[in-house]
Design an enzyme around this catalytic site. Sequence first.
Site, PDB file in Angstrom:
ATOM      1  N   ASP A  37      32.925  17.395  55.011  1.00 36.28           N
ATOM      2  CA  ASP A  37      32.903  17.496  56.468  1.00 36.28           C
ATOM      3  C   ASP A  37      33.493  18.856  56.831  1.00 36.28           C
ATOM      4  O   ASP A  37      34.697  19.013  56.955  1.00 36.28           O
ATOM      5  CB  ASP A  37      33.727  16.355  57.081  1.00 36.28           C
ATOM      6  N   ASP A 175      29.422   6.324  57.702  1.00 35.48           N
ATOM      7  CA  ASP A 175      30.619   7.116  57.441  1.00 35.48           C
ATOM      8  C   ASP A 175      31.738   6.685  58.377  1.00 35.48           C
ATOM      9  O   ASP A 175      31.602   6.773  59.595  1.00 35.48           O
ATOM     10  CB  ASP A 175      30.300   8.609  57.650  1.00 35.48           C
TER      11      ASP A 175
END
Length: 220
Positions: A37, A175
């Site tokens: 990320d 997620d």
Amino acid sequence: MGVMPNIAPSMLSSDFANLSSEAHRILDSGADWLHMDIMAICPQFNHWCSRHRKFEKAHIGIFGLSHDGYKSLDYVEALGKAGASGFTFHVETSKDNWQELIESIKSQGMRPGVALNPGTPIGEVYPLVEAEKPVEMVLVMTVEPGFGGQKFIPEMMDKVRILRKRYPSLDIEVDGGLGPSTIDMAASAGANCIVAGSSVFGASEPAEVISLLRNSVQKA
């Protein structure tokens, strides 16, 4: 479902001072992808990737949120050169250029994916999945994006179920808050790609957790 399980531990939960050894440890434990990320870690993360090209099998997810001041398109070429196999952008901040983004991602040899936040209607991603040059994965966020360790939002499984019914062969990723206590909900709803952070990196035996996640998807 006709789709393969892919377990993608999130490097957001790793030891940032030992990224290389952490990546090796988790891949050796059976992970299919490494989930990066960039928004939450740092925009300069691609420099680390370029020094560790051996992780070419890793999926790298880029989340371009407008309040960051960074645009997803700015990172496509850099991450492609660094060896990423996939690039996921947020639909909320890419409404004006998603076609350009998909073309750019594919030109770098990466698989394009699109993510949507908990508050975003599922219909927002339909045009991207059904386009002439479509995304190849949809990531349903099961927490608000930005930091790890949040509580799983079970209501997001409705989005997963809708997507799986509409697109039987699509890679559907989830997620946020995924672990042994929530994986069955996600898998039974139709998710086949699982991002898991603290539940994997915080485990004494990451391989056991990765195996558990994979088995749940396979059984579903």
